[in-house]
Design a protein around this motif. Structure first.
Motif, PDB file in Angstrom:
ATOM      1  N   ALA A   5       0.837  -1.211   0.000  1.00  0.00           N
ATOM      2  CA  ALA A   5       0.000   0.000   0.000  1.00  0.00           C
ATOM      3  C   ALA A   5       0.868   1.255   0.000  1.00  0.00           C
ATOM      4  N   SER A   6       1.967   1.235   0.787  1.00  0.00           N
ATOM      5  CA  SER A   6       2.854   2.410   0.837  1.00  0.00           C
ATOM      6  C   SER A   6       3.543   2.640  -0.506  1.00  0.00           C
ATOM      7  N   GLU A   7       3.667   1.560  -1.303  1.00  0.00           N
ATOM      8  CA  GLU A   7       4.252   1.681  -2.646  1.00  0.00           C
ATOM      9  C   GLU A   7       3.185   1.920  -3.715  1.00  0.00           C
ATOM     10  N   ARG A   8       1.942   2.103  -3.256  1.00  0.00           N
ATOM     11  CA  ARG A   8       0.781   2.338  -4.125  1.00  0.00           C
ATOM     12  C   ARG A   8       0.487   1.146  -5.046  1.00  0.00           C
ATOM     13  N   ASP A   9       0.937  -0.037  -4.638  1.00  0.00           N
ATOM     14  CA  ASP A   9       0.557  -1.266  -5.347  1.00  0.00           C
ATOM     15  C   ASP A   9      -0.696  -1.809  -4.663  1.00  0.00           C
ATOM     16  N   MET A  10      -1.820  -1.146  -4.935  1.00  0.00           N
ATOM     17  CA  MET A  10      -3.055  -1.450  -4.215  1.00  0.00           C
ATOM     18  C   MET A  10      -3.627  -2.818  -4.592  1.00  0.00           C
ATOM     19  N   SER A  37      -1.970  -5.649  -5.151  1.00  0.00           N
ATOM     20  CA  SER A  37      -1.325  -6.661  -4.297  1.00  0.00           C
ATOM     21  C   SER A  37      -1.791  -6.533  -2.851  1.00  0.00           C
ATOM     22  N   ALA A  38      -1.885  -5.284  -2.376  1.00  0.00           N
ATOM     23  CA  ALA A  38      -2.289  -5.052  -0.983  1.00  0.00           C
ATOM     24  C   ALA A  38      -3.699  -5.583  -0.740  1.00  0.00           C
ATOM     25  N   VAL A  39      -4.617  -5.260  -1.637  1.00  0.00           N
ATOM     26  CA  VAL A  39      -6.017  -5.695  -1.497  1.00  0.00           C
ATOM     27  C   VAL A  39      -6.113  -7.218  -1.573  1.00  0.00           C
ATOM     28  N   SER A  40      -5.310  -7.808  -2.458  1.00  0.00           N
ATOM     29  CA  SER A  40      -5.305  -9.269  -2.594  1.00  0.00           C
ATOM     30  C   SER A  40      -4.879  -9.939  -1.284  1.00  0.00           C
ATOM     31  N   LEU A  41      -3.829  -9.413  -0.645  1.00  0.00           N
ATOM     32  CA  LEU A  41      -3.348  -9.975   0.626  1.00  0.00           C
ATOM     33  C   LEU A  41      -4.391  -9.820   1.733  1.00  0.00           C
ATOM     34  N   LEU A  42      -5.070  -8.675   1.751  1.00  0.00           N
ATOM     35  CA  LEU A  42      -6.107  -8.446   2.766  1.00  0.00           C
ATOM     36  C   LEU A  42      -7.296  -9.387   2.556  1.00  0.00           C
ATOM     37  N   SER A  43      -7.600  -9.697   1.303  1.00  0.00           N
ATOM     38  CA  SER A  43      -8.677 -10.662   1.008  1.00  0.00           C
ATOM     39  C   SER A  43      -8.291 -12.057   1.506  1.00  0.00           C
TER      40      SER A  43
END
Length: 596
Positions: free
Chosen positions: A139-144, A146-152
């Motif tokens: 998320a800090s790298e604005r790769d949303m 990947s971030a959203v996928s991990l949270l799912s």
């Protein structure tokens, strides 16, 4: 512990006990604590003790010293020395990744976290913690994506582990990232499901209230991003009630915490939640045009942050502090306190001084504030340079065109109007066209209609100006955006005065003056009082004309005095800063003791 593992060896217990005694003594003796831990290696301990000792040394060095390279070396050893999946391996991976992140080496942190996530499938607490950590880096790298996928993945894992609480933390975090990315479909999906799950949540009351605050903060931010200042009021009230409930819950009165290891997470400490609720209240007050209320809650929040910083240096507190300053600076400019505003802009720079990442994330906002200050000082070339610097900063950060870009372009258009630079204004026309405005914000769209009305007014095209301004009024009234309402009323009054319709002008300027007084917006008050004295003169009302003249003189002298004070401050030189680090050498008028 089994003696075969070596944990009950007298030398190990003695050295570990001594190290802990030195660490917890008052004051702590970190040098001797480290010396005791290092002495363990002299006994050629088994690999698991060696790994744990390296982890402990890495943690102590990272927390209590500046010897980051040695801390990193110990954590790297600890991470590699344990081949099987256990807590030492996962804690080492987590802490080593944090260290890499602090050193802006996220490319080294990510593979370590991925390996640890793969190995921690049967360690629920660590699996969830590592998923949160890796999602945060993406998320800090604005790769949303990947971030959203991990949270799912985390939400599904927590559901399988029968933890509705942690499932909701993952779900709400996903909603938060969707909100940042303006993915309104995902926001709607996450918030709809989360709302239903929180309503039926049957776990620990403190957990439920914490989730409620998280959920309501996201809802309030969603409405404020959409410029729906009136519609958000009932949700903001719910949030304020919920935070009061949380502050009244005493953890010692709570039943024992869940035995489920997946439930061992907190979204925020309750003290940080209180500051966050103050912050969103300030954001609402600023947008709605209640400057006194914004000032009151900013003072409360900054006082709370100052207290918390004595005990805790969590970087989130600096982010809250910076956002509060950004909002109160805009309030100062509206209220005609430019000299205070420019000094607070300097304070905002100081907050970022030791956190380069924080400045990178907020440099566009800081340059926008300097641009607004320069506009209020009638330094239009400097304002233009600041707004262009802010837009460039947004592009460099890789952020999407959003509310801030729209806000900057609208102010840049006003700069070009005031400088009569029609050619430059024409280049902005598409970007500020209300019907195709790149923003989900209701109030920003209303502001775009106002700028179009102002443009038509400068062109003496009064028919179009009235049409645009009436649209602004309709939209501003629908959501109680008081400042836009007062600006539109006074400009419409000016138009009717120019057309010779004095009665209609009076009907518009009088409520504009009253509303500007409630905000208070000293610039609209100055404009309205100037029109009122002319209107009263035209209708032969000498008493009210004299009162209008007196008010106009008062506002004018107040602004001129503040203008002179601001121009004499060393910090005024900030308007020339468009690249490189903040010129802190300019700071002469604000003592170090006043730096928040």
């Amino acid at each position: 512990m089994a003696s075969s593992q070596g944990y009950d060896q007298p030398w190990y217990i003695s050295l570990l006990g001594l190290a802990e005694n030195f660490r917890t003594s008052n004051p702590p003796n970190i040098r001797l604590c480290i010396h005791c831990l290092q002495s363990i290696f002299n006994f050629s301990p088994p690999s698991h003790i060696e790994a744990r000792t390296n982890l402990q040394l890495g943690n102590i060095l990272m927390t209590h010293t500046k010897n980051i390279d040695l801390a990193r070396s110990h954590l790297e050893k600890a991470e590699l020395q344990i081949s099987n999946a256990d807590d030492v391996r996962f804690e080492s991976a987590s802490n080593l990744s944090q260290l890499y992140e602090k050193q802006n080496q996220t490319q080294m942190a990510k593979p370590i976290l991925r390996r640890a996530i793969e190995m921690s499938q049967h360690a629920p607490y660590w699996h969830c913690r590592l998923l949160f950590q890796l999602a945060q880096i993406h998320a800090s790298e604005r790769d949303m994506v990947s971030a959203v996928s991990l949270l799912s993945v985390g939400a599904d894992y927590a559901a399988a582990a029968r933890s509705e609480y942690t499932r909701l933390l993952f779900l709400l975090s996903r909603g938060m990232l969707a909100l940042i990315e303006r993915n309104m479909q995902m926001v709607s999906e996450c918030m709809g499901l989360a709302g239903s799950l929180i309503e039926h949540f049957a776990g620990i009351p403190a957990h439920k209230e914490s989730l409620k605050v998280f959920f309501l903060v996201l809802q309030v931010c969603h409405y404020l991003m959409a410029g729906q200042v009136k519609s958000v009021k009932p949700i903001l009230k719910q949030l304020q009630q919920s935070i009061q409930t949380i502050t009244q819950i005493h953890t010692e009165d709570e039943p024992p915490l869940s035995n489920n290891p997946v439930d061992q997470f907190h979204w925020l400490p309750k003290e940080h939640m209180c500051v966050l609720v103050y912050l969103v209240t300030v954001m609402h007050s600023m947008q709605a045009g209640y400057m006194d209320k914004a000032q009151k809650y900013t003072d409360k929040a900054l006082m709370q942050i100052e207290k918390l910083k004595m005990l805790d240096t969590h970087p989130l507190l600096s982010t809250f502090q910076l956002m509060l300053l950004e909002h109160i600076i805009m309030c100062r400019l509206i209220m005609g306190h430019k000299s205070v505003a420019i000094q607070e802009i300097f304070q905002a720079c100081h907050v970022c001084q030791h956190q380069p990442r924080l400045f990178a994330m907020h440099s566009a906002q800081i340059h926008t504030l300097i641009g607004l200050y320069a506009m209020s000082m009638n330094c239009m070339e400097a304002a233009e340079a600041q707004f262009k610097t802010a837009l460039e900063s947004i592009r460099q950060e890789g952020a999407r065109e959003g509310e801030l870009s729209g806000f900057i372009n609208l102010n840049l258009a006003i700069v070009y109007l005031r400088m009569n630079r029609q050619a430059d204004l024409m280049h902005l026309v598409e970007l500020i066209e209300p019907e195709s405005f790149h923003s989900h914000s209701h109030s920003l769209k209303a502001a775009a209609f106002f700028v179009k009305g102002l443009q038509s007014f400068f062109q003496a095209n009064y028919s179009d100006a009235k049409r645009f301004l009436r649209e602004t009024l309709k939209m501003a009234n629908a959501e109680d955006v008081n400042r836009l309402t007062s600006c539109s009323l006074v400009l419409l009054g000016h138009i009717f005065l120019s057309l010779g319709n004095n009665q209609e002008a009076m009907n518009l300027v009088t409520p504009a003056m009253q509303l500007a007084g409630k905000i208070p917006d000293v610039h609209v008050q100055l404009w309205a009082s100037s029109l009122l004295k002319d209107l009263y003169r035209l209708v032969g009302d000498s008493v009210n004309e004299a009162e209008g003249y007196r008010m106009h003189t008062t506002f004018s002298q107040s602004l001129l005095k503040d203008h002179f004070q601001s121009s004499q401050l060393a910090e005024h030189g900030l308007i020339q800063w468009t690249s490189g680090p903040c010129p802190f050498h300019l700071n002469t008028s604000v003592g170090a003791s006043n730096m928040l």
